[in-house]
Design a protein around this motif. Structure first.
Motif, PDB file in Angstrom:
ATOM      1  N   THR A 106      18.428  56.842 -51.781  1.00  0.00           N
ATOM      2  CA  THR A 106      18.712  56.043 -50.589  1.00  0.00           C
ATOM      3  C   THR A 106      19.316  54.697 -50.964  1.00  0.00           C
ATOM      4  OG1 THR A 106      16.895  57.121 -49.432  1.00  0.00           O
ATOM      5  CG2 THR A 106      17.693  55.048 -48.509  1.00  0.00           C
ATOM      6  N   LEU A 107      18.785  54.065 -52.008  1.00  0.00           N
ATOM      7  CA  LEU A 107      19.324  52.787 -52.478  1.00  0.00           C
ATOM      8  C   LEU A 107      20.774  52.952 -52.924  1.00  0.00           C
ATOM      9  CD1 LEU A 107      18.967  49.807 -53.323  1.00  0.00           C
ATOM     10  CD2 LEU A 107      18.262  50.679 -55.564  1.00  0.00           C
ATOM     11  N   LEU A 108      21.040  53.972 -53.711  1.00  0.00           N
ATOM     12  CA  LEU A 108      22.405  54.205 -54.175  1.00  0.00           C
ATOM     13  C   LEU A 108      23.359  54.449 -53.012  1.00  0.00           C
ATOM     14  CD1 LEU A 108      21.685  56.527 -57.219  1.00  0.00           C
ATOM     15  CD2 LEU A 108      22.515  54.180 -57.304  1.00  0.00           C
ATOM     16  N   ASN A 109      22.936  55.238 -52.053  1.00  0.00           N
ATOM     17  CA  ASN A 109      23.779  55.536 -50.897  1.00  0.00           C
ATOM     18  C   ASN A 109      24.014  54.274 -50.055  1.00  0.00           C
ATOM     19  OD1 ASN A 109      25.306  57.313 -49.345  1.00  0.00           O
ATOM     20  ND2 ASN A 109      23.620  57.561 -47.901  1.00  0.00           N
ATOM     21  N   ASN A 165      27.613  52.645 -49.311  1.00  0.00           N
ATOM     22  CA  ASN A 165      28.105  52.456 -47.945  1.00  0.00           C
ATOM     23  C   ASN A 165      28.486  51.007 -47.686  1.00  0.00           C
ATOM     24  OD1 ASN A 165      27.899  55.118 -47.122  1.00  0.00           O
ATOM     25  ND2 ASN A 165      25.799  54.881 -46.402  1.00  0.00           N
ATOM     26  N   MET A 166      27.660  50.074 -48.128  1.00  0.00           N
ATOM     27  CA  MET A 166      27.958  48.658 -47.906  1.00  0.00           C
ATOM     28  C   MET A 166      29.210  48.235 -48.657  1.00  0.00           C
ATOM     29  SD  MET A 166      24.134  47.059 -47.899  1.00  0.00           S
ATOM     30  CE  MET A 166      24.688  45.376 -47.708  1.00  0.00           C
ATOM     31  N   GLN A 207      32.289  49.428 -46.689  1.00  0.00           N
ATOM     32  CA  GLN A 207      32.537  48.882 -45.357  1.00  0.00           C
ATOM     33  C   GLN A 207      33.185  47.501 -45.387  1.00  0.00           C
ATOM     34  OE1 GLN A 207      32.325  50.700 -42.601  1.00  0.00           O
ATOM     35  NE2 GLN A 207      31.733  52.317 -44.003  1.00  0.00           N
ATOM     36  N   TRP A 208      32.759  46.621 -46.284  1.00  0.00           N
ATOM     37  CA  TRP A 208      33.314  45.267 -46.259  1.00  0.00           C
ATOM     38  C   TRP A 208      34.778  45.268 -46.671  1.00  0.00           C
ATOM     39  CZ3 TRP A 208      35.485  42.654 -50.278  1.00  0.00           C
ATOM     40  CH2 TRP A 208      35.213  43.098 -51.563  1.00  0.00           C
ATOM     41  N   CYS A 209      35.182  46.234 -47.492  1.00  0.00           N
ATOM     42  CA  CYS A 209      36.583  46.291 -47.930  1.00  0.00           C
ATOM     43  C   CYS A 209      37.527  46.512 -46.753  1.00  0.00           C
ATOM     44  CB  CYS A 209      36.765  47.405 -48.947  1.00  0.00           C
ATOM     45  SG  CYS A 209      35.841  47.179 -50.453  1.00  0.00           S
ATOM     46  N   SER A 210      37.184  47.440 -45.876  1.00  0.00           N
ATOM     47  CA  SER A 210      38.067  47.712 -44.742  1.00  0.00           C
ATOM     48  C   SER A 210      38.094  46.543 -43.767  1.00  0.00           C
ATOM     49  CB  SER A 210      37.650  48.999 -44.035  1.00  0.00           C
ATOM     50  OG  SER A 210      36.314  48.912 -43.593  1.00  0.00           O
ATOM     51  N   THR A 211      36.970  45.854 -43.612  1.00  0.00           N
ATOM     52  CA  THR A 211      36.931  44.685 -42.730  1.00  0.00           C
ATOM     53  C   THR A 211      37.841  43.585 -43.254  1.00  0.00           C
ATOM     54  OG1 THR A 211      34.661  45.200 -42.108  1.00  0.00           O
ATOM     55  CG2 THR A 211      35.417  42.959 -41.681  1.00  0.00           C
ATOM     56  N   VAL A 212      37.757  43.303 -44.537  1.00  0.00           N
ATOM     57  CA  VAL A 212      38.604  42.277 -45.147  1.00  0.00           C
ATOM     58  C   VAL A 212      40.071  42.697 -45.082  1.00  0.00           C
ATOM     59  CG1 VAL A 212      39.146  41.110 -47.329  1.00  0.00           C
ATOM     60  CG2 VAL A 212      36.781  41.375 -46.624  1.00  0.00           C
TER      61      VAL A 212
END
Length: 136
Positions: free
Chosen positions: A32-35, A39-40, A43-48
Motif C-alpha cells: 500500500t505504501l509503495l502504491n 500514485n502521488m 499525479q503532481w507531474c500532470s498538474t505541473v
C-alpha cells in the motif's frame, strides 16, 4: 482507446512489481505504501505540466482593436482583447514546447540513470525485504 490500454498495462505492471517486492512479513502495508507513493508521484507531474502550458505559449498582440495598450500575454488580457472586439493569435502553443522539453528531459534521464535502474532490476527479491529483528 490505445491510451487507455497503455495506462492499464502500466498499472498492472506497476502493481505486479509492487506485489513481487512486497515483504510478506508485514502484509499489505508495504504494498500500500509503495502504491501510494507511486500514485502521488504520478499525479503532481500532470498538474505541473498543465500549469506550464499557458506560460510557455506565445501570443500575438491584440489585433483588430484601436487600443494599442491591449496585449495577449496572459489570460485576463486575452479576455479584455476579446471584449474589445479583437482577437489573439497563438504563435507557439505551449503544449508543443512542453512536449519537446519533457522529451529531452526524459532522454537525458534515461541516459544518466540507466545503469542505476539496471542495477535495481538485477537485485534479488530478498534485497527488497525489510530487515527486522525479533525480540525474545
Amino acid at each position: 482507446m490505445i491510451h487507455q490500454v497503455a495506462v492499464y498495462a502500466m498499472f498492472v505492471a506497476t502493481m505486479a512489481f509492487h506485489a513481487k517486492i512486497s515483504d510478506p512479513t508485514i502484509g499489505g502495508t508495504y504494498m500500500t505504501l509503495l502504491n501510494t507513493v507511486c500514485n502521488m508521484a504520478g499525479q503532481w507531474c500532470s498538474t505541473v505540466a498543465l500549469w506550464f502550458v499557458d506560460p510557455l505559449s506565445y501570443y500575438s498582440d491584440c489585433e483588430g482593436t484601436t487600443n494599442p495598450l491591449l496585449n495577449c500575454y496572459n489570460g485576463p488580457n486575452r479576455e479584455e482583447c476579446r471584449k474589445a472586439g479583437g482577437h489573439c493569435m497563438t504563435y507557439i502553443d505551449g503544449y508543443y514546447v512542453e512536449v519537446i522539453i519533457t522529451t529531452v528531459i526524459g532522454i537525458l534521464w534515461l541516459l544518466w540513470l540507466r545503469p542505476r535502474v539496471r542495477k535495481l532490476q538485477s537485485l534479488e527479491d530478498s534485497a527488497w525485504a525489510t530487515s527486522h529483528t525479533q525480540s525474545q
